[in-house]
Motif scaffolding. Sequence first.
Motif, PDB file in Angstrom:
ATOM      1  N   ILE A  44       0.828  -1.204   0.000  1.00 20.49           N
ATOM      2  CA  ILE A  44       0.000   0.000   0.000  1.00 20.49           C
ATOM      3  C   ILE A  44       0.868   1.261   0.000  1.00 20.49           C
ATOM      4  O   ILE A  44       0.615   2.217  -0.745  1.00 20.49           O
ATOM      5  CB  ILE A  44      -0.929   0.021   1.241  1.00 20.49           C
ATOM      6  CG1 ILE A  44      -2.020  -1.040   1.110  1.00 20.49           C
ATOM      7  CG2 ILE A  44      -1.550   1.407   1.435  1.00 20.49           C
ATOM      8  CD1 ILE A  44      -3.028  -0.780   0.020  1.00 20.49           C
ATOM      9  N   LYS A  98       0.864   4.070  -2.824  1.00 21.83           N
ATOM     10  CA  LYS A  98       0.296   5.364  -2.434  1.00 21.83           C
ATOM     11  C   LYS A  98       1.362   6.439  -2.227  1.00 21.83           C
ATOM     12  O   LYS A  98       1.126   7.612  -2.507  1.00 21.83           O
ATOM     13  CB  LYS A  98      -0.515   5.186  -1.137  1.00 21.83           C
ATOM     14  CG  LYS A  98      -1.159   6.445  -0.597  1.00 21.83           C
ATOM     15  CD  LYS A  98      -2.290   6.928  -1.478  1.00 21.83           C
ATOM     16  CE  LYS A  98      -3.006   8.095  -0.828  1.00 21.83           C
ATOM     17  NZ  LYS A  98      -3.979   8.722  -1.731  1.00 21.83           N
ATOM     18  N   LEU A 123      -2.567   8.780   4.859  1.00 23.10           N
ATOM     19  CA  LEU A 123      -2.843   7.414   5.308  1.00 23.10           C
ATOM     20  C   LEU A 123      -2.919   7.381   6.827  1.00 23.10           C
ATOM     21  O   LEU A 123      -2.085   7.991   7.501  1.00 23.10           O
ATOM     22  CB  LEU A 123      -1.761   6.445   4.817  1.00 23.10           C
ATOM     23  CG  LEU A 123      -2.003   4.959   5.131  1.00 23.10           C
ATOM     24  CD1 LEU A 123      -1.543   4.069   3.967  1.00 23.10           C
ATOM     25  CD2 LEU A 123      -1.282   4.517   6.406  1.00 23.10           C
ATOM     26  N   ASP A 168      -8.492  12.078  -0.672  1.00 22.50           N
ATOM     27  CA  ASP A 168      -8.190  10.791  -1.315  1.00 22.50           C
ATOM     28  C   ASP A 168      -7.362   9.881  -0.404  1.00 22.50           C
ATOM     29  O   ASP A 168      -6.676   8.975  -0.869  1.00 22.50           O
ATOM     30  CB  ASP A 168      -7.456  11.004  -2.638  1.00 22.50           C
ATOM     31  CG  ASP A 168      -6.123  11.722  -2.452  1.00 22.50           C
ATOM     32  OD1 ASP A 168      -5.878  12.271  -1.341  1.00 22.50           O
ATOM     33  OD2 ASP A 168      -5.322  11.753  -3.400  1.00 22.50           O
ATOM     34  N   ILE A 220      -6.440   7.150   2.812  1.00 24.32           N
ATOM     35  CA  ILE A 220      -6.796   5.753   3.091  1.00 24.32           C
ATOM     36  C   ILE A 220      -6.685   5.491   4.590  1.00 24.32           C
ATOM     37  O   ILE A 220      -5.735   5.938   5.239  1.00 24.32           O
ATOM     38  CB  ILE A 220      -5.844   4.785   2.355  1.00 24.32           C
ATOM     39  CG1 ILE A 220      -5.936   4.967   0.841  1.00 24.32           C
ATOM     40  CG2 ILE A 220      -6.147   3.331   2.718  1.00 24.32           C
ATOM     41  CD1 ILE A 220      -4.855   4.187   0.087  1.00 24.32           C
ATOM     42  N   THR A 222     -15.197   0.271   1.539  1.00 23.72           N
ATOM     43  CA  THR A 222     -14.329  -0.516   2.423  1.00 23.72           C
ATOM     44  C   THR A 222     -14.188  -1.938   1.916  1.00 23.72           C
ATOM     45  O   THR A 222     -15.154  -2.549   1.462  1.00 23.72           O
ATOM     46  CB  THR A 222     -14.909  -0.545   3.853  1.00 23.72           C
ATOM     47  OG1 THR A 222     -14.922   0.789   4.380  1.00 23.72           O
ATOM     48  CG2 THR A 222     -14.079  -1.432   4.772  1.00 23.72           C
ATOM     49  N   VAL A 278      -9.642  -1.849   4.753  1.00 23.02           N
ATOM     50  CA  VAL A 278      -9.118  -0.692   4.029  1.00 23.02           C
ATOM     51  C   VAL A 278     -10.297   0.178   3.616  1.00 23.02           C
ATOM     52  O   VAL A 278     -11.209  -0.291   2.930  1.00 23.02           O
ATOM     53  CB  VAL A 278      -8.316  -1.119   2.787  1.00 23.02           C
ATOM     54  CG1 VAL A 278      -7.729   0.112   2.084  1.00 23.02           C
ATOM     55  CG2 VAL A 278      -7.213  -2.090   3.164  1.00 23.02           C
ATOM     56  N   THR A 279     -10.277   1.435   4.040  1.00 24.25           N
ATOM     57  CA  THR A 279     -11.395   2.345   3.792  1.00 24.25           C
ATOM     58  C   THR A 279     -10.911   3.620   3.118  1.00 24.25           C
ATOM     59  O   THR A 279      -9.875   4.175   3.487  1.00 24.25           O
ATOM     60  CB  THR A 279     -12.088   2.720   5.121  1.00 24.25           C
ATOM     61  OG1 THR A 279     -12.607   1.542   5.741  1.00 24.25           O
ATOM     62  CG2 THR A 279     -13.221   3.718   4.897  1.00 24.25           C
ATOM     63  N   THR A 280     -11.669   4.082   2.138  1.00 22.56           N
ATOM     64  CA  THR A 280     -11.408   5.372   1.519  1.00 22.56           C
ATOM     65  C   THR A 280     -12.743   6.012   1.175  1.00 22.56           C
ATOM     66  O   THR A 280     -13.782   5.362   1.246  1.00 22.56           O
ATOM     67  CB  THR A 280     -10.513   5.227   0.262  1.00 22.56           C
ATOM     68  OG1 THR A 280     -10.073   6.519  -0.167  1.00 22.56           O
ATOM     69  CG2 THR A 280     -11.248   4.535  -0.877  1.00 22.56           C
TER      70      THR A 280
END
Length: 219
Positions: free
Chosen positions: A50, A54, A129, A153, A155, A199, A210-212
């Motif tokens: 990740i 990212k 993040l 944007d 995470i 998610t 993992v959520t955004t």
Amino acid sequence: MSGITFDYVEQYIKSLICEESDILREIEEFAHKNLVPIVQRETARFLEVILTIKKPAKILELGTAIGYSSILMSMYANENSKITTIERDINMIEEAKKNIEKYGLTSKIEIKQGDCLEVLKGLKDKYDLIFMDAGKGHYNHFLPECLRLLNKDGIIVADNVLFRGMVANDELVKRRKITIVKRMRSYLDIVSKDKGLITSVIPMGDGIAVTTRRKIIDE
């Protein structure tokens, strides 16, 4: 077997992970010897992926322990990344400071001591993040503050969300863990049903969510 996946699946996945760097191996051995909880190797590898994709410039971590995951994230994030990590246990903080200083990361990792929720309420910066790994029974309480601090944007990666399989299976729940299980289910319910979020729950390690924010597509 962790209760998350079959033991042969876990062992196979672990066999695919190359040996850790000398830095991480030394801290990992200390953690195992002193019974300090750190992220599982599968979770560590997931974070590496990740972070490599990212390349976050600003990271917030809930739960420092001895600095293992902070150092890991510093190694794989943006070259100029800054990490803010929160820990209430002064003994853990002292050990984390030693590790962070030993590997020359003092300028990149800042530890804030105190109750996680209280510290969160006092933060103003925005983060690319956020890694949740503290107060397993309080993720649902941390979430509003984390969303406030998360870039558009950004995470959120939450560890231990399946909690030894108990969150997914009532038969595995131990009486003294009922409150944690109920609250973790509440967290997963919130991030899964909120139409403004997207998610994915991954049955790896002790469970990762993992959520955004969901991108709004104009009709």
